[in-house]
Design a protein around this motif. Structure first.
Motif, PDB file in Angstrom:
ATOM      1  N   GLY A  17       0.812  -1.210   0.000  1.00 41.91           N
ATOM      2  CA  GLY A  17       0.000   0.000   0.000  1.00 41.91           C
ATOM      3  C   GLY A  17       0.845   1.260   0.000  1.00 41.91           C
ATOM      4  O   GLY A  17       0.644   2.164  -0.817  1.00 41.91           O
ATOM      5  N   HIS A  18       1.816   1.321   0.910  1.00 40.87           N
ATOM      6  CA  HIS A  18       2.628   2.538   0.991  1.00 40.87           C
ATOM      7  C   HIS A  18       3.502   2.698  -0.254  1.00 40.87           C
ATOM      8  O   HIS A  18       3.659   3.811  -0.761  1.00 40.87           O
ATOM      9  N   LYS A  21       1.187   3.709  -3.241  1.00 40.84           N
ATOM     10  CA  LYS A  21       0.735   5.105  -3.153  1.00 40.84           C
ATOM     11  C   LYS A  21       1.863   6.076  -3.486  1.00 40.84           C
ATOM     12  O   LYS A  21       1.663   7.084  -4.158  1.00 40.84           O
ATOM     13  N   ARG A  22       3.055   5.760  -2.999  1.00 42.87           N
ATOM     14  CA  ARG A  22       4.168   6.673  -3.246  1.00 42.87           C
ATOM     15  C   ARG A  22       4.585   6.647  -4.715  1.00 42.87           C
ATOM     16  O   ARG A  22       4.875   7.700  -5.307  1.00 42.87           O
ATOM     17  N   THR A  24       2.730   5.990  -7.275  1.00 43.89           N
ATOM     18  CA  THR A  24       1.687   6.704  -8.015  1.00 43.89           C
ATOM     19  C   THR A  24       1.823   8.218  -7.799  1.00 43.89           C
ATOM     20  O   THR A  24       1.771   9.001  -8.753  1.00 43.89           O
ATOM     21  N   ALA A  25       1.997   8.603  -6.537  1.00 49.53           N
ATOM     22  CA  ALA A  25       2.108  10.035  -6.230  1.00 49.53           C
ATOM     23  C   ALA A  25       3.293  10.661  -6.951  1.00 49.53           C
ATOM     24  O   ALA A  25       3.272  11.849  -7.278  1.00 49.53           O
ATOM     25  N   LEU A  44      -6.831  -1.522  -2.522  1.00 50.63           N
ATOM     26  CA  LEU A  44      -5.615  -0.846  -2.985  1.00 50.63           C
ATOM     27  C   LEU A  44      -5.755  -0.408  -4.445  1.00 50.63           C
ATOM     28  O   LEU A  44      -5.343   0.706  -4.803  1.00 50.63           O
ATOM     29  N   ALA A  47      -7.648   2.709  -4.370  1.00 48.10           N
ATOM     30  CA  ALA A  47      -6.847   3.838  -3.872  1.00 48.10           C
ATOM     31  C   ALA A  47      -5.888   4.333  -4.957  1.00 48.10           C
ATOM     32  O   ALA A  47      -5.643   5.537  -5.077  1.00 48.10           O
ATOM     33  N   LEU A  48      -5.346   3.404  -5.732  1.00 45.72           N
ATOM     34  CA  LEU A  48      -4.367   3.790  -6.767  1.00 45.72           C
ATOM     35  C   LEU A  48      -5.043   4.087  -8.105  1.00 45.72           C
ATOM     36  O   LEU A  48      -4.386   4.519  -9.039  1.00 45.72           O
ATOM     37  N   THR A 124       1.655   7.768   7.468  1.00 42.63           N
ATOM     38  CA  THR A 124       2.345   7.929   6.187  1.00 42.63           C
ATOM     39  C   THR A 124       3.838   8.013   6.458  1.00 42.63           C
ATOM     40  O   THR A 124       4.275   8.860   7.243  1.00 42.63           O
TER      41      THR A 124
END
Lengths: 261, 261
Positions: A17-18, A21-22, A24-25, A44, A47-48, A124
């Motif tokens: 997950g982390h 997310k990172r 993608t960000a 997930l 979220a992405l 986070t």
């Protein structure tokens, strides 16, 4: 491999997950989430904002990098299950305790992408400066993984299997065991009706000192100065907790034996 | 006792130095430094710009508060030596491990003023919020010590001898033992040619989590999740360090037994 390489996240736990997310960000190209159970995969994937599946066979055939963030004991079987669909992709796991070579029977291009941090659901991580230990069978893949670590804001460290295994033991001492010492401290205070908050400034200073200097240089306390009266008094005060008493004795002995401090 | 009460610092070590400097900086009335050896007394007296002496007999007869910041095993004898000159002053020691009652044979007005922090020569402590454990035989003196703790910027906690003894054990776990765990982690990394710096983010996060929640709630790692494969692997990797191997086993066992986590 380019910054636009297609990344598939395998797994949907905290690390997956982390990382997802990172990535993608930071504008990297996560194209799919695969996970053995559907619930977390869906969460997930949502979220992405990428497709997800609970079927290994639905792995995208054009995936460039399979980022395996699954339980240590599931790494081998997961790699075996995925290999038929994408035999030429780069596959890496995220485990500190597992050699990269568990992947070698299944993939020619294998490696490790191990972020050295304790990830929690509710927090986070600070990615800036986060050490990412990378390793790869092929030099070009190693370069790619180093780039990816830096893209996340982290610091890439090339660390081989033997080093990473020891690093993982070190991380257990630095994280799990220090936390257990704090748990005991908290329990001792609770028994006296005192809040753990009282130890916050001491703890903050302990860590600030260890980081500013070196823990070996700043060791203090009754064991370090050979203060037998206090050592005996403390052992007596721990009589109701034989486990903690034994730990107190073992830790004090180790401090006194330590050639490093 | 008033904010203008005359304070004599007894001792010239780290605790005496930091307390003396802070009291002076806060405009409190430090009037003298006494210490058994002249060198440190002169240095601290100079720093505080107050008279100093290495003779107990030169203690100011009009002193209101004798702040004993001497070694634990010297508290009793120092109090005995000073009592004839100022029998009616308030006397307090700064020790976590020593009962207040070691002072009672010599002074009617005795107590404790124990700042719960690890003081270093080279670092100025953060006084804001620093817990100061106070205790006094007379209620009026307790009120005065609480006021003094707050004047320094600290937080006053009324803590009796039994509580303070346990608090001191807890502080050993929170400070000395966590630091020793970090020392071992550092040494393991050094053996692999890796810098301790790699563990800084993990360590910062470990402490941030323990402070934000409670260490018992955030325990993680192979012992906590009963991951026998990793536990065995780690013990094998520590074969060259029997002491650390024994500690690893004892800490893991204690984590697994812990009803608090």
């Amino acid at each position: 491999m380019t910054p636009n390489s297609k990344i598939v996240i395998i797994g949907a736990g905290r690390v997956a997950g982390h990382l997802g997310k990172r990535l993608t960000a930071k504008g990297l190209n996560v194209v799919q989430v695969l996970n053995r159970s559907a619930g977390p995969a869906q969460m997930l994937g949502g979220a992405l904002q990428v497709p997800w599946s609970d079927q290994w066979s639905e792995l995208r055939r054009d995936a460039d990098w399979l980022l395996l963030a699954v339980r240590d004991d599931a790494i081998g079987e997961t790699a075996a299950a995925l290999a038929p669909y994408c035999p030429n992709a780069l596959v890496t796991h995220t485990s500190g305790a597992t050699p990269s070579t568990v992947l070698s029977p299944y993939f020619r291009r294998f490696g490790v992408f191990y972020p050295l941090q304790s990830f929690s659901v509710e927090r986070t991580p600070v990615w800036s400066g986060l050490p990412v230990c990378v390793e790869a069978a092929l030099p070009a893949d190693l370069v790619f993984l180093q780039k990816m670590a830096r893209q996340l804001g982290g610091k890439a460290w090339v660390v081989n299997d033997e080093q990473r295994a020891k690093l993982h033991v070190a991380a257990v001492f630095a994280n799990n065991f220090t936390n257990h010492c704090l748990t005991i401290a908290e329990a001792l205070l609770q028994e006296q009706g005192l809040p753990f908050e009282m130890l916050h400034p001491l703890l903050t200073e302990t860590v600030a000192k260890a980081l500013a200097f070196s823990p070996a240089q700043v060791q203090t306390g009754p064991a370090q100065r050979g203060d037998q009266a206090t050592l005996h008094q403390h052992l007596a005060l721990l009589a109701a907790h034989p486990d903690w008493q034994a730990l107190y004795a073992a830790l004090s002995r180790s401090i006194q034996n330590d050639p490093h401090s």
